[in-house]
Design a protein around this motif. Structure first.
Motif, PDB file in Angstrom:
ATOM      1  N   ALA A 534       0.833  -1.214   0.000  1.00 12.51           N
ATOM      2  CA  ALA A 534       0.000   0.000   0.000  1.00 12.51           C
ATOM      3  C   ALA A 534       0.866   1.261   0.000  1.00 12.51           C
ATOM      4  CB  ALA A 534      -0.921  -0.015   1.221  1.00 12.51           C
ATOM      5  N   VAL A 535       1.976   1.238   0.741  1.00 13.50           N
ATOM      6  CA  VAL A 535       2.901   2.379   0.744  1.00 13.50           C
ATOM      7  C   VAL A 535       3.478   2.582  -0.652  1.00 13.50           C
ATOM      8  CG1 VAL A 535       5.179   3.134   1.560  1.00 13.50           C
ATOM      9  CG2 VAL A 535       3.496   2.269   3.192  1.00 13.50           C
ATOM     10  N   ARG A 536       3.893   1.507  -1.280  1.00 16.88           N
ATOM     11  CA  ARG A 536       4.449   1.610  -2.634  1.00 16.88           C
ATOM     12  C   ARG A 536       3.414   2.180  -3.601  1.00 16.88           C
ATOM     13  NH1 ARG A 536       8.731  -0.782  -5.509  1.00 16.88           N
ATOM     14  NH2 ARG A 536       8.305  -1.114  -7.724  1.00 16.88           N
ATOM     15  N   ARG A 537       2.182   1.760  -3.476  1.00 15.72           N
ATOM     16  CA  ARG A 537       1.124   2.225  -4.379  1.00 15.72           C
ATOM     17  C   ARG A 537       0.891   3.739  -4.253  1.00 15.72           C
ATOM     18  NH1 ARG A 537       0.722  -1.830  -7.790  1.00 15.72           N
ATOM     19  NH2 ARG A 537      -0.098  -3.781  -6.969  1.00 15.72           N
ATOM     20  N   LYS A 538       1.070   4.282  -3.064  1.00 15.00           N
ATOM     21  CA  LYS A 538       0.752   5.698  -2.886  1.00 15.00           C
ATOM     22  C   LYS A 538       1.939   6.616  -3.172  1.00 15.00           C
ATOM     23  CE  LYS A 538      -0.476   5.565   1.493  1.00 15.00           C
ATOM     24  NZ  LYS A 538      -0.842   5.933   2.879  1.00 15.00           N
ATOM     25  N   SER A 539       3.095   6.053  -3.509  1.00 11.47           N
ATOM     26  CA  SER A 539       4.282   6.877  -3.744  1.00 11.47           C
ATOM     27  C   SER A 539       4.825   6.650  -5.148  1.00 11.47           C
ATOM     28  CB  SER A 539       5.380   6.549  -2.721  1.00 11.47           C
ATOM     29  OG  SER A 539       6.603   7.148  -3.101  1.00 11.47           O
ATOM     30  N   ALA A 540       4.728   7.683  -5.993  1.00 11.51           N
ATOM     31  CA  ALA A 540       5.314   7.589  -7.338  1.00 11.51           C
ATOM     32  C   ALA A 540       6.826   7.456  -7.265  1.00 11.51           C
ATOM     33  CB  ALA A 540       4.927   8.820  -8.150  1.00 11.51           C
ATOM     34  N   ALA A 541       7.455   8.073  -6.259  1.00 11.25           N
ATOM     35  CA  ALA A 541       8.905   7.991  -6.137  1.00 11.25           C
ATOM     36  C   ALA A 541       9.364   6.563  -5.895  1.00 11.25           C
ATOM     37  CB  ALA A 541       9.392   8.902  -5.014  1.00 11.25           C
ATOM     38  N   LEU A 542       8.620   5.787  -5.109  1.00 13.77           N
ATOM     39  CA  LEU A 542       9.005   4.400  -4.845  1.00 13.77           C
ATOM     40  C   LEU A 542       8.822   3.518  -6.074  1.00 13.77           C
ATOM     41  CD1 LEU A 542       7.616   3.792  -1.248  1.00 13.77           C
ATOM     42  CD2 LEU A 542       9.998   4.154  -1.943  1.00 13.77           C
ATOM     43  N   ARG A 543       7.953   3.899  -6.977  1.00 13.83           N
ATOM     44  CA  ARG A 543       7.711   3.088  -8.170  1.00 13.83           C
ATOM     45  C   ARG A 543       8.546   3.544  -9.367  1.00 13.83           C
ATOM     46  NH1 ARG A 543       2.687   4.719  -6.815  1.00 13.83           N
ATOM     47  NH2 ARG A 543       2.292   5.613  -8.890  1.00 13.83           N
ATOM     48  N   ARG A 544       8.845   4.838  -9.446  1.00 13.22           N
ATOM     49  CA  ARG A 544       9.446   5.371 -10.672  1.00 13.22           C
ATOM     50  C   ARG A 544      10.619   6.310 -10.423  1.00 13.22           C
ATOM     51  NH1 ARG A 544       5.283   5.224 -14.869  1.00 13.22           N
ATOM     52  NH2 ARG A 544       3.543   4.010 -14.068  1.00 13.22           N
ATOM     53  N   GLY A 545      10.906   6.635  -9.179  1.00 14.98           N
ATOM     54  CA  GLY A 545      11.885   7.658  -8.895  1.00 14.98           C
ATOM     55  C   GLY A 545      13.327   7.194  -8.974  1.00 14.98           C
ATOM     56  N   SER A 546      14.230   8.163  -8.914  1.00  7.57           N
ATOM     57  CA  SER A 546      15.655   7.874  -8.847  1.00  7.57           C
ATOM     58  C   SER A 546      15.971   7.214  -7.510  1.00  7.57           C
ATOM     59  CB  SER A 546      16.462   9.159  -8.996  1.00  7.57           C
ATOM     60  OG  SER A 546      16.239  10.007  -7.883  1.00  7.57           O
ATOM     61  N   MET A 547      17.201   6.685  -7.396  1.00 10.44           N
ATOM     62  CA  MET A 547      17.653   6.134  -6.114  1.00 10.44           C
ATOM     63  C   MET A 547      19.022   6.707  -5.783  1.00 10.44           C
ATOM     64  SD  MET A 547      18.245   2.242  -4.846  1.00 10.44           S
ATOM     65  CE  MET A 547      18.746   1.905  -3.155  1.00 10.44           C
ATOM     66  N   ARG A 548      19.115   7.350  -4.617  1.00  9.94           N
ATOM     67  CA  ARG A 548      20.348   7.989  -4.184  1.00  9.94           C
ATOM     68  C   ARG A 548      20.686   7.472  -2.786  1.00  9.94           C
ATOM     69  NH1 ARG A 548      21.391  13.885  -2.522  1.00  9.94           N
ATOM     70  NH2 ARG A 548      19.125  14.162  -2.567  1.00  9.94           N
ATOM     71  N   TRP A 549      21.867   6.851  -2.633  1.00 11.07           N
ATOM     72  CA  TRP A 549      22.265   6.345  -1.326  1.00 11.07           C
ATOM     73  C   TRP A 549      22.541   7.503  -0.384  1.00 11.07           C
ATOM     74  CZ3 TRP A 549      21.368   1.636   0.174  1.00 11.07           C
ATOM     75  CH2 TRP A 549      21.266   0.626  -0.785  1.00 11.07           C
ATOM     76  N   ALA A 550      22.111   7.350   0.878  1.00 10.70           N
ATOM     77  CA  ALA A 550      22.251   8.423   1.864  1.00 10.70           C
ATOM     78  C   ALA A 550      23.186   8.058   3.006  1.00 10.70           C
ATOM     79  CB  ALA A 550      20.879   8.804   2.436  1.00 10.70           C
ATOM     80  N   PHE A 551      23.204   6.770   3.398  1.00 12.44           N
ATOM     81  CA  PHE A 551      23.961   6.397   4.596  1.00 12.44           C
ATOM     82  C   PHE A 551      24.163   4.891   4.608  1.00 12.44           C
ATOM     83  CE2 PHE A 551      24.228   4.917   8.981  1.00 12.44           C
ATOM     84  CZ  PHE A 551      25.114   5.819   9.567  1.00 12.44           C
ATOM     85  N   ALA A 552      25.309   4.452   5.139  1.00 12.11           N
ATOM     86  CA  ALA A 552      25.536   3.024   5.373  1.00 12.11           C
ATOM     87  C   ALA A 552      26.602   2.859   6.444  1.00 12.11           C
ATOM     88  CB  ALA A 552      25.967   2.316   4.088  1.00 12.11           C
ATOM     89  N   LEU A 560      17.442   7.483  -0.694  1.00 11.15           N
ATOM     90  CA  LEU A 560      16.379   8.382  -1.121  1.00 11.15           C
ATOM     91  C   LEU A 560      15.835   7.909  -2.456  1.00 11.15           C
ATOM     92  CD1 LEU A 560      18.287  11.676  -0.361  1.00 11.15           C
ATOM     93  CD2 LEU A 560      16.284  10.884   0.903  1.00 11.15           C
ATOM     94  N   ARG A 561      14.522   7.912  -2.582  1.00 10.44           N
ATOM     95  CA  ARG A 561      13.854   7.750  -3.869  1.00 10.44           C
ATOM     96  C   ARG A 561      13.206   9.099  -4.188  1.00 10.44           C
ATOM     97  NH1 ARG A 561      12.500   2.752  -5.636  1.00 10.44           N
ATOM     98  NH2 ARG A 561      12.484   3.858  -7.631  1.00 10.44           N
TER      99      ARG A 561
END
Length: 647
Positions: A534-552, A560-561
């Motif tokens: 349900a979270v994925r469905r409501k967020s365009a960024a999680l389905r189609r956005g870029s991916m930027r690493w923030a921390f490890a 970040l998406r």
């Protein structure tokens, strides 16, 4: 599992970033000669004053200067450079004057402070990506024999059930056999009618793409040793059963893909029998024979799986390209499958000095899209798939090496199983830090962006241990499922993971679904999956956005998406360490004036103050937070306009 040596934390959000998403590559080239503008995001903290774009044309590398398109958007300068699509695949990377030596390459695998090989490069391609519907899909893998029996179907061990000679009848409560030959003969009697009768369950999870393992007749429960490609196995309900299932799924807005073996057939296949009966027959050219019909090449020397010889044009015509080929025919009504997963795709058309893999992949794709332009084609691949996905073949792969395996090595519990075939080489394989897992994931990101988006992401499958057995702790299973639902790609649930099923290898993981067990589907993993989908469905960024690493660091990873309208921060924590809170600069995150976040999945909201966003660091835990705004809508005088230049 032992823990590897502890390492320091790495704040990655300050690094320059590029990927193939629309935020950085707004318009993709479509024909050779197209010239397009691409962008590098450089946070001010990176201290970069010069940027070059290196691209390879006709085998020769050259560099062009980049210019600042926007000096200060989201705490970063956005640099623009012109890429020309001279070849079907153009490799490129950026050189900056950042880093400790004033010499830093920005590659698909991350920043590198030395001259890297081109294997780390970004890739721009002219080939069409997978179907648009795939961007929003959540897949569910079904092994038909173990999923469900139709309501009117007798159990295999009860009259009037018809059980083939090869089968060993089993009751639904039996444990799976995991050693040959019993593992392939154990017959539970699941069928396609049973799948159709459980579509409510799939829709209740949020699934809209079904992946069926093979449905062709075969003398085994897995059916990867097909005896024919002409019909659906009558034990599963025959042609009518498949047609009815797909029609029922389509009526609900769901899609169905099948599973096809281009690498081998079974030894009882019509083609192989014809080849053995007459060594001068056309079918004899479909296989690798030596001295006589009993001397042939089997896949990994397994005699029941004779390997196909794709040097034969007649084989390719009959299997792939003719109008009556099984690859095309089952995409048409009455079956109307929505695509194929190709078994052992990495070994198809490869034997000794012969390598026609790319040709066959291209031919399969052409046949599939000629029959159904909106179809999906995905390849099984267990190791380094990066050399096999630049061409116009598979849309994507089953991303074991770039997702599943590094995630396992980070999350695996003390009693996690070993499996040399899957790279789990010994019983006490080490528990690696998150930074190591992130490093592997970045290495395998050096593929076209469309391939990342179109690849299946799984934490379990019918060929692997179950995530419940790998992780051990249900809270760590939640972390794994969250990764699957938030990374770029197509999340794929293996049937039974929502009920917490266990399995220490592929055979043991193929447990029957516990439909008859009270409360089995009240398991925590089922609720976790429903919430995350349900979270994925409501967020365009999680389905189609870029991916930027923030921390490890050792025990946590964050990324970040982003789209132009939305920034989503994802935290995955396995526990351990001291749980020190994680602070990320709001400017580097692109949130210069951060407003209150929308908590999508967490029990705690981030704390905003002193130019930082601080999130709790204890685990096991998952956090997903969203802010309005992301990258720039505009990078020139007008919106991300595409400029085309020939020559």
């Amino acid at each position: 599992m032992t823990s590897a040596h502890r390492r320091g934390a790495a704040v990655l959000v300050d690094e320059p970033h590029h990927d193939g998403s629309a935020l950085y590559f707004p318009e993709r080239p479509r024909v050779l000669g197209d010239a397009v503008d691409i962008y590098l995001r450089v946070p001010h903290a990176a201290g970069v004053g010069r940027v070059l774009l290196r691209q390879v044309h006709d085998g020769e590398a050259f560099e062009v200067p980049a210019q600042v398109a926007l000096a200060d958007v989201g705490g970063a300068a956005w640099w623009r450079a012109r890429l020309v699509q001279v070849n079907p695949v153009v490799r490129y990377r950026f050189l900056t004057d950042g880093g400790p030596f004033g010499y830093r390459w920005i590659t698909a695998a991350g920043p590198i402070d030395r001259d890297p090989t081109d294997a780390h490069d970004f890739r721009s391609v002219v080939y069409e990506p997978g179907p648009e519907w795939l961007r929003d899909a959540v897949a569910y893998q079904i092994f038909p024999d173990r999923f469900a029996r139709g309501a009117d179907a007798p159990a295999p061990h009860e009259p009037p059930a018809v059980v083939p000679d090869w089968a060993q009848p089993a009751t639904w409560d039996d444990d799976p056999e995991w050693q040959a030959p019993a593992a392939g003969r154990q017959f539970f009697g699941g069928d396609l009618v049973g799948v159709a009768q459980k579509l409510d369950h799939l829709q209740g999870l949020g699934v809209d793409l079904i992946y069926l393992t093979p449905v062709f007749p075969a003398p085994s429960n897995h059916r990867y040793n097909a005896s024919s490609f002409d019909v659906v196995d009558p034990l599963l309900g025959g042609d009518e059963g498949l047609a009815a299932l797909v029609a029922a799924a389509h009526a609900r807005g769901m899609r169905v893909i099948g599973d096809f073996t281009t690498n081998h057939t079974g030894s009882q296949h019509d083609w192989f029998r014809a080849a053995q009966a007459d060594q001068r027959s056309e079918e004899a050219g479909f296989y690798f024979f030596g001295d006589g019909p009993a001397d042939y090449v089997g896949w990994f020397d397994v005699p029941s799986l004779p390997k196909l010889d794709h040097r034969s044009d007649a084989l390719r015509e009959r299997m792939i390209s003719s109008a009556d080929s099984p690859i095309r025919r089952f995409l048409r009504p009455p079956f109307a499958l929505d695509g194929w997963r190709i078994d052992v795709a990495n070994m198809t058309a490869r034997h000794g000095e012969d390598d026609h893999n790319a040709e066959v992949a291209r031919q399969v794709r052409a046949a599939v899209l000629a029959e159904q332009p909106d179809a999906y084609l995905v390849a099984e691949h267990f190791h380094d798939f990066t050399p096999d996905v630049d061409a116009d073949g598979w849309h994507g792969v089953m991303n074991y090496s770039g997702f599943t395996f590094p995630l396992w090595r980070w999350l695996g519990g003390e009693d996690a199983p070993s499996d040399p075939a899957l790279g789990l080489h010994w019983r006490d394989w080490p528990r690696l830090p998150a930074a190591a897992a992130v490093g592997t994931m970045r290495d395998f990101s050096a593929v076209p962006w469309s391939v990342r988006q179109d690849s299946l992401l799984a934490v379990s499958s019918h060929d692997t241990a179950r995530i419940a057995s790998i992780a051990g702790d249900p809270k760590l299973v939640e972390v794994a499922l969250a990764a699957m639902l938030t990374f770029p790609g197509v999340p794929m649930i293996f049937a039974g993971d929502e009920a917490g099923l266990t399995g220490r290898n592929g055979e043991e993981s193929r447990r029957p679904m516990p439909w008859h067990v009270p409360g089995a589907f009240d398991h925590a993993s089922g609720e976790v999956l429903r919430r995350l989908i349900a979270v994925r469905r409501k967020s365009a960024a999680l389905r189609r956005g870029s991916m930027r690493w923030a921390f490890a660091d050792d025990d946590r990873m964050a990324f970040l998406r982003e789209t132009a309208d939305e920034t989503v921060l994802v935290l995955l924590a396995r526990g351990g360490g001291d749980g020190t809170p994680i602070s990320l600069g709001t400017s580097a995150m692109g949130l210069q004036t951060p407003r209150e976040s929308d908590t999508l999945y967490s029990s705690a909201a981030p704390v905003v103050g002193d130019g930082c966003i601080t999130i709790a660091g204890h685990g096991p835990a998952v956090g997903i937070w969203r802010w309005a705004g992301g990258g720039p809508h505009d990078t020139h005088d007008g919106p991300h306009d595409r400029q085309r230049k020939k020559g």
